[in-house]
Every structure is written in structure tokens, then in C-alpha cells.
Design a protein around this motif. Structure first.
Motif, PDB file in Angstrom:
ATOM      1  N   LEU A 696      -9.542  10.890  29.413  1.00  0.00           N
ATOM      2  CA  LEU A 696     -10.524  10.951  30.498  1.00  0.00           C
ATOM      3  C   LEU A 696     -10.899  12.402  30.801  1.00  0.00           C
ATOM      4  O   LEU A 696     -12.079  12.722  30.957  1.00  0.00           O
ATOM      5  CB  LEU A 696      -9.951  10.284  31.765  1.00  0.00           C
ATOM      6  CG  LEU A 696     -10.744  10.473  33.051  1.00  0.00           C
ATOM      7  CD1 LEU A 696     -12.059   9.705  32.989  1.00  0.00           C
ATOM      8  CD2 LEU A 696      -9.931   9.999  34.261  1.00  0.00           C
ATOM      9  N   MET A 697      -9.876  13.292  30.830  1.00  0.00           N
ATOM     10  CA  MET A 697     -10.130  14.677  31.223  1.00  0.00           C
ATOM     11  C   MET A 697     -10.864  15.460  30.141  1.00  0.00           C
ATOM     12  O   MET A 697     -11.569  16.428  30.448  1.00  0.00           O
ATOM     13  CB  MET A 697      -8.805  15.362  31.561  1.00  0.00           C
ATOM     14  CG  MET A 697      -8.119  14.787  32.798  1.00  0.00           C
ATOM     15  SD  MET A 697      -9.248  14.566  34.203  1.00  0.00           S
ATOM     16  CE  MET A 697      -9.698  16.264  34.549  1.00  0.00           C
ATOM     17  N   GLU A 698     -10.706  15.042  28.883  1.00  0.00           N
ATOM     18  CA  GLU A 698     -11.431  15.738  27.806  1.00  0.00           C
ATOM     19  C   GLU A 698     -12.934  15.676  28.049  1.00  0.00           C
ATOM     20  O   GLU A 698     -13.653  16.639  27.820  1.00  0.00           O
ATOM     21  CB  GLU A 698     -11.085  15.105  26.448  1.00  0.00           C
ATOM     22  CG  GLU A 698      -9.708  15.466  25.920  1.00  0.00           C
ATOM     23  CD  GLU A 698      -9.485  16.975  25.836  1.00  0.00           C
ATOM     24  OE1 GLU A 698     -10.397  17.681  25.362  1.00  0.00           O
ATOM     25  OE2 GLU A 698      -8.410  17.439  26.263  1.00  0.00           O
ATOM     26  N   SER A 699     -13.378  14.510  28.524  1.00  0.00           N
ATOM     27  CA  SER A 699     -14.814  14.378  28.804  1.00  0.00           C
ATOM     28  C   SER A 699     -15.209  15.200  30.030  1.00  0.00           C
ATOM     29  O   SER A 699     -16.344  15.663  30.152  1.00  0.00           O
ATOM     30  CB  SER A 699     -15.179  12.909  29.021  1.00  0.00           C
ATOM     31  OG  SER A 699     -14.495  12.386  30.155  1.00  0.00           O
ATOM     32  N   VAL A 700     -14.253  15.376  30.939  1.00  0.00           N
ATOM     33  CA  VAL A 700     -14.539  16.151  32.164  1.00  0.00           C
ATOM     34  C   VAL A 700     -14.721  17.623  31.821  1.00  0.00           C
ATOM     35  O   VAL A 700     -15.635  18.289  32.316  1.00  0.00           O
ATOM     36  CB  VAL A 700     -13.398  15.966  33.185  1.00  0.00           C
ATOM     37  CG1 VAL A 700     -13.612  16.887  34.381  1.00  0.00           C
ATOM     38  CG2 VAL A 700     -13.323  14.513  33.623  1.00  0.00           C
ATOM     39  N   TRP A 701     -13.842  18.160  30.974  1.00  0.00           N
ATOM     40  CA  TRP A 701     -13.943  19.595  30.652  1.00  0.00           C
ATOM     41  C   TRP A 701     -15.267  19.928  29.976  1.00  0.00           C
ATOM     42  O   TRP A 701     -15.752  21.060  30.065  1.00  0.00           O
ATOM     43  CB  TRP A 701     -12.791  20.021  29.724  1.00  0.00           C
ATOM     44  CG  TRP A 701     -11.399  19.644  30.170  1.00  0.00           C
ATOM     45  CD1 TRP A 701     -10.418  19.129  29.396  1.00  0.00           C
ATOM     46  CD2 TRP A 701     -10.851  19.757  31.478  1.00  0.00           C
ATOM     47  NE1 TRP A 701      -9.275  18.887  30.120  1.00  0.00           N
ATOM     48  CE2 TRP A 701      -9.525  19.280  31.430  1.00  0.00           C
ATOM     49  CE3 TRP A 701     -11.324  20.198  32.709  1.00  0.00           C
ATOM     50  CZ2 TRP A 701      -8.676  19.241  32.537  1.00  0.00           C
ATOM     51  CZ3 TRP A 701     -10.478  20.155  33.800  1.00  0.00           C
ATOM     52  CH2 TRP A 701      -9.191  19.686  33.727  1.00  0.00           C
ATOM     53  N   LEU A 711     -12.980  20.398  40.642  1.00  0.00           N
ATOM     54  CA  LEU A 711     -11.867  20.886  39.815  1.00  0.00           C
ATOM     55  C   LEU A 711     -10.647  21.189  40.678  1.00  0.00           C
ATOM     56  O   LEU A 711      -9.505  20.899  40.284  1.00  0.00           O
ATOM     57  CB  LEU A 711     -12.299  22.136  39.049  1.00  0.00           C
ATOM     58  CG  LEU A 711     -13.322  21.879  37.924  1.00  0.00           C
ATOM     59  CD1 LEU A 711     -13.939  23.192  37.466  1.00  0.00           C
ATOM     60  CD2 LEU A 711     -12.667  21.154  36.753  1.00  0.00           C
ATOM     61  N   GLU A 712     -10.875  21.745  41.827  1.00  0.00           N
ATOM     62  CA  GLU A 712      -9.760  22.079  42.720  1.00  0.00           C
ATOM     63  C   GLU A 712      -9.067  20.810  43.235  1.00  0.00           C
ATOM     64  O   GLU A 712      -7.834  20.775  43.348  1.00  0.00           O
ATOM     65  CB  GLU A 712     -10.273  22.927  43.888  1.00  0.00           C
ATOM     66  CG  GLU A 712     -10.654  24.325  43.462  1.00  0.00           C
ATOM     67  CD  GLU A 712     -11.300  25.146  44.569  1.00  0.00           C
ATOM     68  OE1 GLU A 712     -11.395  26.360  44.423  1.00  0.00           O
ATOM     69  OE2 GLU A 712     -11.719  24.549  45.582  1.00  0.00           O
ATOM     70  N   ILE A 713      -9.882  19.747  43.515  1.00  0.00           N
ATOM     71  CA  ILE A 713      -9.283  18.476  43.961  1.00  0.00           C
ATOM     72  C   ILE A 713      -8.484  17.849  42.828  1.00  0.00           C
ATOM     73  O   ILE A 713      -7.385  17.319  43.040  1.00  0.00           O
ATOM     74  CB  ILE A 713     -10.381  17.514  44.468  1.00  0.00           C
ATOM     75  CG1 ILE A 713     -11.027  18.069  45.747  1.00  0.00           C
ATOM     76  CG2 ILE A 713      -9.793  16.125  44.764  1.00  0.00           C
ATOM     77  CD1 ILE A 713     -12.244  17.305  46.207  1.00  0.00           C
ATOM     78  N   ILE A 714      -9.026  17.910  41.613  1.00  0.00           N
ATOM     79  CA  ILE A 714      -8.299  17.368  40.456  1.00  0.00           C
ATOM     80  C   ILE A 714      -6.953  18.089  40.302  1.00  0.00           C
ATOM     81  O   ILE A 714      -5.917  17.449  40.059  1.00  0.00           O
ATOM     82  CB  ILE A 714      -9.148  17.524  39.168  1.00  0.00           C
ATOM     83  CG1 ILE A 714     -10.312  16.529  39.190  1.00  0.00           C
ATOM     84  CG2 ILE A 714      -8.295  17.329  37.900  1.00  0.00           C
ATOM     85  CD1 ILE A 714     -11.324  16.716  38.083  1.00  0.00           C
ATOM     86  N   ALA A 715      -6.986  19.414  40.462  1.00  0.00           N
ATOM     87  CA  ALA A 715      -5.744  20.200  40.353  1.00  0.00           C
ATOM     88  C   ALA A 715      -4.737  19.756  41.402  1.00  0.00           C
ATOM     89  O   ALA A 715      -3.546  19.595  41.119  1.00  0.00           O
ATOM     90  CB  ALA A 715      -6.069  21.683  40.510  1.00  0.00           C
TER      91      ALA A 715
END
Length: 845
Positions: A696-701, A711-715
């Protein structure tokens, strides 16, 4: 010749077969048509007298046959042929005549046929609406009556029939003409007249025609006609019509009394006299009407139907708001009932109806005590211990009155009597139920509801079919649920609703009942103050049940023919919107809020997928997922957490599909749905330790437009228990930091917080044995910080102090493990931040 013989044979066969009822009137007309046409085709240039006479007869009868079966237009040609043949016959006879006497004899012979043809042509013209032609034909017939006096009766009746036909079509002008003609013709020759009774009948219809045509304009003509009718033959119908016309004309009571006196010795039935009295009273002639009514018993002293007179008297006393006099009359009837002067069963039933109607009127006006008085009159006619379904209904009605008067004990006694008379009636069970609910007797109320449910499924064989239709059971169950709701007995209400949803085959009725109950519940809740309102809402698990029942029925309704697609859509819209509003009301109860958002979504699936519905569906699912995630963050067991996060993920998967479709309908550039879906899905998958999270995160980056905040919330979520994904956290923070650097003007405060988090995750507190690569990476972060700190005065001083302290402490940790060079570098790095401190600088120098 052979064709002619065949035609004659066909004609004769038709006559014999019709006599034996082998063929219908229409078949006879068609066969005559064929035979007559064949005869016409065989006609030579100079046919003999016998042939002409046969052709006249066949043409006349064929034409008459078409008229009789309602096809007059087909008759005209044959009647014209008959007329033409009559002229030929007359010419032929005249040609062979030897003197004036012969000519007159031949003329008389021909005129009989001519008269018949003209009368048939008149019939055809009337049937086709050709008034002028009909008048002309009848006038010619009338002119011939001097020579054919025996036809007077026939022509008079023919005109009467025309009058009846045009009267029924409301062609009053034509009707009055024909009836006048009938009467005039009837007077032409008394020897062959239709008789006085028929003449009177004609005149009565003529008077009625004038009366209905325009009474104000033709009043004198109507009165003259009815007076003549009564002179011809005194008949009750003439008497009644004269009174009716006089009343319409506004005649005085004296004139009406005179008219009544004319018929004093006329033999009339009791019903006729009662109808006359009713007519007078309905026209407000109370004095005349009641006087006439009082005179009736004298004429029918031996009649067993005398009770009808009393009933009519009571009815009109009530209609004229003379209840006291009516009550006196009723009490006289009750006394007579027990002293050998009973009414006949039919009259007694009628009296019961009058009493119950009066009671019902007072009940509607909320005069319950007065309603009971009228019901008690009805009870007086029943003997003690008598078992009767009507008595059961009477007791139930009385119980309702007692309940309104708060006389519960009397209501219980009345219901007990109703049970004795009709224990298997759903109405009786409903009365038992009402008492039980008011007594707060849940067990008895439940028992009564179960009995009602059974009776609703299979009505009792003894139930009064006139009072019970297929909707009675469902209506009573719906009312039972309403009563339970009003008295805060939700368990009983649910039981009633269960039976209601099972019993009601008509979707429209079920939805109407459910909507009514929901409105009732909401109005009851909204009537409370804010604090109590919330408590009421919180405890109303019944509301959820009703919406679930609506959803279930909507799913089943596809098999019901009478419940159309448009109806289903309208109902689904209503329930989904109310469910949405309830979800919003449950803001302090996350679980209920989630349930109603999910219900709203499910109900919306029965609506067309237009843009508005898709937006509502997307929002419902997002809200449901958000609530599940929030509940999962609370202190619950691991298994509960997993269930909540899994539910959230299911809602999000469905929402993503809807969102794909919705984005095709317009521009949603500013819509935050993509971001919310990403964050919610990341949180759910990370806390479920989902192995697909990295995919999922690969598509986000790879997303070019991702926001720093996202990005800060994901972190933050990557490290929120029970999730622990330091690598993802670090990557998100690095991406956010890169985006901060790319800003035209760096926001020092936000930059400092992001950097703080990145250093924390990269350089955990208390660790001394750190990889050189890690230290180098963190060193670069400190260098970035120095670069920003040097370029702006907006960098928070406490963050600078924190950076200085972390760098210095890192140097000390290096020193303790014998890495003196690295220790010197890190302590030096810390000293570089010292120069950027403000008020705190002296304290740390």
C-alpha cells in the motif's frame, strides 16, 4: 328462380329456429339480412304482386331485426326498400283497379304497411339521435290514425318508449316532446286508447322530466302534468311526486297539507308512507312531517312493522338535535321491549345501528360519558348472560370509553364480558392487551400480542366478516406497537412489530406502519429536555430493530408485483435519510452512530446510484470506518480491537469502489476523500499487522501531490500501539522533511517538529552502540537544522535547546564507549547550537 327459392327457405328456416331459441337475435338478423338481399337480387323489372308483398314483409322485418339488436344504422336501407316496394305495390294495385271503391280499398291495404315502416323508421331515427326525422315519421303516422284507429295504442306506447329512452339520456326537451305526443295520441280515440293507468304513467314521467330539466322554469308544467296524472289514475307514485314538486317549489305548509289530504283514502304501503314522511322532514317541513308521521300508526294498527315509524321518528329527532325527545322515545321502546311490544328483529338491528352511531359521534367529540349513555341503551336490549358477537363489540367500545374516563376497573369488567361473548376475536384480544399495558403487566401484554399475531395470521372462523378485512390484524398490531411505545414497553413493542412484519404481505402498509412508529418515537424523544432526550435515544434499541425490519422488507419487496420500483425507491430514501439524521444525533454514542450510518448505507443501496446517493454512501462508510477506528483506539481487548479494525477495513474497501465511480461524475479536486481513505486504511492495516501494508505504501511514496500533513500523520500512526513500523515512520518523516525543504519559505515551527520526530525515531534515547551509518544520517539532520536555524529567527528556542542537548548527549555517549573523536565531533555540534540560543544562552555557556 333457384336462388329465390333458397332465399325463401333460409327465411323460413330462420323463423322456425328462432322460435325454438336455437339461434340468437343477432344470428337471426344476419340470416334475415342474407335472405332479404338474395330476394332483392332476384327481383325482375315487373315482379308480381305476391313477390312485392313478400319483399315488403322481409325488408320490414329485417330492418326491425337490426333495430332490436342495437344496429339501427343497418336498418335504414331495408326500410327504404320496404317504402319503395310499398309504392310499387300501390301503383300496381291502382293500375288494375276498376273504380274509386277499388282504389280506396287498395290504399287502406297499403297504408297498414306504410304505417309500420314509418314507425320503424322513427325507431331507427331515435336510436341514431336524429330527432327531426323521428318527429317527421311519427307525424305521418299520427296523420294516418284517422284511417287506422286501432294503431292508436301502438303509436302512443311507441312515443312513450321514445320518451323513456331520451329521458334516460337526459335529453329532457326531446323526452318532454315524446311524452306529450304519447299523451295526446292516447286521447285521440278512447275506444283504442292505452287506458287511464298508462296515460297517468306517461304524465308522471312527463312531470318528472320537467322537474329534473329545470324545476324553476317548468314548475307550472310539472304541476299541471302531475295533477292530470292524478286525475287520470290516483297512484302513490303520483302522490309522492306531487309532494316532491310542491316542496321544491317552496309551497306553503297549507298547500302541502292539501296535497296530503287528497290521498287520505288511497291505499299505500307502510314503507311508502314512511318515505313520504322522510321526504317532508328532509326538506325541513317538521310540522307537516311529524303530523303526517303521527297519523301513520292509525292506518297500520295491525301491522307488525309499526316499529319502523318509531325508528324514523327517533332518527329525525336526532337529526334535528332533539336528543332529549329522542331519548324519551328510546326509553319507551325499551319499556315496550319488556312488556310484550318488541320490535321485529330487523327494526331492532336498525335501532342498535342508530344508538351506536350516536355513541360513536359523542366518542369522536370526546364526550365519553354521553357515549356510554347511548351504548347503555343498546345494552338494555340484551338479556343477562346472552352471548352475541355484537354484544362483545359493544362491551369493547364501552371499555374504550371507560379507559378515557380513567375508570380502569369498569373497563376491565367490560373487557371480561367481551371475552365471555367473543373470546376468539382479535378485537377482544386487543382490548385485553390495552388493559395489560396500562397495568404495566408485561407478561399479560405479551400473551395478548402473541394471540393477536396468531389470529392475524389465521382469522377466527367466528369473526364477523363484515368487520374484519385482510388489513385488520396488521392495523391492530401496528396500533399495539404504538401503545407499547407510548407506555415505554419496548419488549412488547418489538414482539408486536415482529408479528406485524411477518403478517403484513402488503409492503406499503408495513412501511407506513414502521414510519408512523418511528415518527412517534422521535416525537416522544424530542419532547424531552436535552439530557433526557439523550438517555431516551441511547436506550431505544427498538429504533435499530425497526430500520433493520425496513431493510429486510425492502430486500424482499422485489417479488411483490403491487410494490413498484418507484415505491421502493421512495421508501428507501425516507428510511436512509432518517437513519442518517439519527446517526448524527448519536454523536455521544459511537457504536450507535456507526450502526445507523451503516444502516443508512444499506438502505441507500435500494436507491438509484445518482451523484447525491453516491456521495451519501461514501460519507456513511467513511463515518462508519472512522467510528470503528476511534473505538479501536480505546482501551478494549485485543480481540475486540482486531474486530473493529477489520470492520473498518471492510467499510473502506466498499467506500473505495464507490469513490472510483463517484469521481467519474465530476471534479473532486478539493475533496479530502482520497487522503481520508489512505489514512484510515493505513491505520487499520498497520494495527492489524497486515502484510500488504508495505505494498500500500509503495503506491503512496509515488504520489507527487501528497501533503506534508498526511505524511506526518502516517508517521505518527505507524508507531501508534498496537502498530510498530519504525521504518515506515522514518520514511514518511523523511519525505515530509524533504517537502518542508522545498517550500519557498520554510515554516520553521513545522520543520522543527518534523525534524524532532525524525531524530527521535532515528536516534533512540539511551542507545550507545549505534551504527556509523545511522550516526552519519542523524548528523545530516542536525546539519539541516543548523542551516534552517541560521537562516531564520523563527525556529523555536526550545527546539534549538533540544537539538543542542541531543547532540551533546550523543557526544557523551560516544565518550563513554571510548569513541573520543566522535565524542568531540558531537559535542562540538552541540556547541554550535549554543550560539543560536536566546535568553537561555547564558545558562548553558
Amino acid at each position: 328462380l333457384q336462388v329465390e327459392e333458397s332465399a325463401v327457405s333460409l327465411w323460413n328456416w330462420t323463423v322456425t329456429k328462432h322460435t325454438g331459441a336455437v339461434i340468437s337475435d343477432e344470428q337471426r338478423a344476419r340470416l334475415r339480412f342474407v335472405a332479404c338481399r338474395l330476394i332483392c337480387l332476384c327481383q325482375g323489372s315487373d315482379p308480381p304482386e305476391g313477390t312485392i308483398r313478400r319483399q315488403i314483409l322481409m325488408s320490414m322485418k329485417t330492418g326491425k331485426g337490426w333495430i332490436d339488436i342495437g344496429k339501427a344504422s343497418l336498418a335504414d336501407g331495408f326500410l327504404e326498400n320496404a317504402m319503395s316496394s310499398i309504392e310499387k305495390l300501390y301503383a300496381k294495385l291502382r293500375k288494375g283497379s276498376e273504380g274509386e271503391a277499388d282504389i280506396q280499398a287498395h290504399r287502406a291495404d297499403v297504408e297498414k304497411s306504410l304505417f309500420k315502416v314509418l314507425s320503424y323508421q322513427a325507431e331507427s331515427a331515435v336510436a341514431q339521435g336524429d330527432f327531426q326525422k323521428a318527429v317527421m315519421c311519427v307525424q305521418r303516422c299520427k296523420d294516418m290514425l284517422m284511417k287506422l284507429p286501432k294503431e292508436t295504442c301502438y303509436l302512443s306506447i311507441l312515443c312513450y318508449n321514445f320518451g323513456v329512452e331520451t329521458y334516460e339520456l337526459k335529453r329532457y326537451e326531446q323526452s318532454s316532446f315524446w311524452l306529450s305526443q304519447s299523451y295526446d295520441i292516447g286521447k285521440m280515440d278512447m275506444k283504442y286508447s292505452v287506458g287511464k293507468e298508462m296515460q297517468a304513467k306517461v304524465l308522471r314521467l312527463l312531470a318528472t322530466t320537467y322537474f329534473e330539466w329545470d324545476c324553476s322554469l317548468y314548475l307550472d308544467k310539472a304541476l299541471k302534468a302531475i295533477s292530470l296524472a292524478n286525475q287520470e289514475n290516483l297512484h302513490p307514485a303520483g302522490f309522492f311526486l306531487k309532494v316532491k314538486i310542491l316542496l321544491k317549489s317552496g309551497a306553503s305548509d297549507e298547500d302541502i297539507n292539501s296535497a296530503l289530504a287528497e290521498f287520505t283514502h288511497l291505499e299505500m304501503s307502510l314503507d311508502f308512507c314512511l318515505n313520504t314522511a322522510k321526504l317532508l322532514l328532509e326538506h325541513g317541513r317538521e310540522s307537516v312531517g311529524f303530523d303526517f308521521l303521527k297519523s301513520v300508526p292509525e292506518r297500520f294498527e295491525s301491522s307488525p312493522d309499526l316499529g319502523k315509524i318509531t325508528l324514523l321518528h327517533i332518527e329525525f329527532l336526532l337529526q334535528n338535535k332533539r336528543e332529549l325527545l329522542a331519548k324519551q322515545k328510546i326509553e319507551e321502546v325499551i319499556i315496550g321491549h319488556y312488556t310484550g311490544k318488541q320490535l321485529l328483529p330487523e327494526a331492532l338491528n336498525q335501532l342498535h345501528i342508530i344508538l351506536w352511531d350516536r355513541a360513536a359521534k359523542h366518542y369522536e367529540e370526546k364526550s365519553y360519558s354521553e357515549a356510554l349513555n347511548w351504548y347503555n341503551y343498546s345494552v338494555s336490549f340484551y338479556t343477562p348472560g346472552q352471548i352475541d358477537q355484537n354484544l362483545a363489540k359493544l362491551q369493547r367500545n364501552m371499555a374504550s370509553c371507560y379507559l378515557h374516563l380513567k375508570q380502569v376497573d369498569k373497563a376491565k369488567e367490560a373487557v371480561k364480558q367481551a371475552e365471555r361473548c367473543d373470546p376468539n376475536s382479535i378485537f377482544t384480544k386487543f382490548s385485553v392487551y390495552k388493559i395489560a399495558v396500562l397495568d404495566n403487566d408485561t407478561d399479560k401484554a405479551m400473551e395478548a400480542v402473541i394471540e393477536m399475531g396468531k389470529l392475524a395470521e389465521k382469522p377466527s372462523e367466528h369473526e364477523d366478516k363484515l368487520r374484519v378485512d385482510k388489513n385488520t390484524g396488521s392495523n391492530l398490531l401496528s396500533l399495539a406497537a404504538q401503545i407499547a411505545l407510548e407506555n415505554d414497553q419496548q419488549i412488547v413493542a418489538i414482539k408486536a412489530l415482529e408479528y406485524l412484519s411477518e403478517h403484513l404481505q402488503d409492503c406499503r402498509q408495513l412501511f407506513a406502519s414502521l414510519k408512523c412508529l418511528i415518527r412517534l418515537m422521535l416525537s416522544k424523544v424530542m419532547a424531552e429536555n436535552a439530557e433526557k432526550r439523550w438517555v431516551c435515544l441511547k436506550n431505544h434499541f427498538l429504533m435499530n430493530y425497526m430500520f433493520s425490519a425496513a431493510h429486510k422488507k425492502l430486500a424482499e419487496s422485489f417479488t411483490e408485483e403491487k410494490f413498484t420500483g418507484d415505491m421502493r425507491i421512495l421508501e428507501a430514501h425516507w428510511f436512509r435519510k432518517v437513519a442518517w439524521n439519527l446517526a448524527v444525533q448519536f454523536k455521544d454514542s459511537p457504536e450507535k452512530m456507526r450502526d445507523f450510518f451503516v444502516l443508512s448505507f444499506k438502505l441507500s443501496q435500494f436507491c438509484p446510484s445518482d451523484k447525491a446517493v453516491l456521495i451519501a454512501q461514501k460519507t456513511c462508510l467513511l463515518m462508519a470506518a472512522a467510528v470503528d477506528l476511534e473505538m479501536g483506539r480505546q482501551q478494549v481487548t485485543p480481540s475486540e480491537q482486531m474486530e473493529l479494525f477489520s470492520q473498518a477495513l471492510q467499510h473502506l474497501q466498499t467506500c473505495k469502489e464507490i469513490w472510483k465511480v463517484l469521481k467519474l461524475t465530476g471534479d473532486f479536486a478539493k475533496d479530502p476523500t482520497d487522503t481520508l481513505l489512505l489514512l484510515y486504511e493505513f491505520e487499520a492495516r498497520s494495527k492489524l499487522n497486515d502484510p500488504t501494508l508495505h505494498n500500500l505504501m509503495e503506491s503512496v511514496w509515488e504520489q507527487p501531490q501528497i501533503e506534508i500533513k498526511t505524511l506526518e500523520i502516517i508517521a505518527s500512526l505507524a508507531m501508534e500501539s498496537p502498530a510498530r513500523y519504525p521504518v515506515l515512520c522514518k520514511k514518511a518523516l523523511k519525505s515530509a522533511l524533504n517537502l518542508h525543504r522545498k517550500q519557498a519559505v520554510i515554516d520553521a515551527v513545522k520543520f522543527s517538529k518534523c525534524l524532532h520526530s525524525l531524530i527521535n525515531i532515528s536516534l533512540p534515547t539511551g542507545l550507545t552502540d549505534l551504527d556509523t551509518c545511522v550516526l552519519q544520517e542523524v548528523w545530516d539532520y542536525f546539519e539541516d537544522a543548523l542551516s534552517v536555524v541560521s537562516s531564520t529567527d523563527a525556529y523555536p528556542e526550545m527546539e534549538i535547546l533540544w537539538l543542542m542537548t541531543r547532540a551533546w548527549n550523543t557526544g557523551i555517549f560516544q565518550y563513554t564507549v571510548g569513541k573520543y573523536k566522535e565524542a568531540e565531533q558531537w559535542c562540538g555540534l552541540g556547541m554550535r547550537f549554543l550560539n543560536h540560543l536566546g535568553s537561555l544562552k547564558k545558562s548553558y555557556e
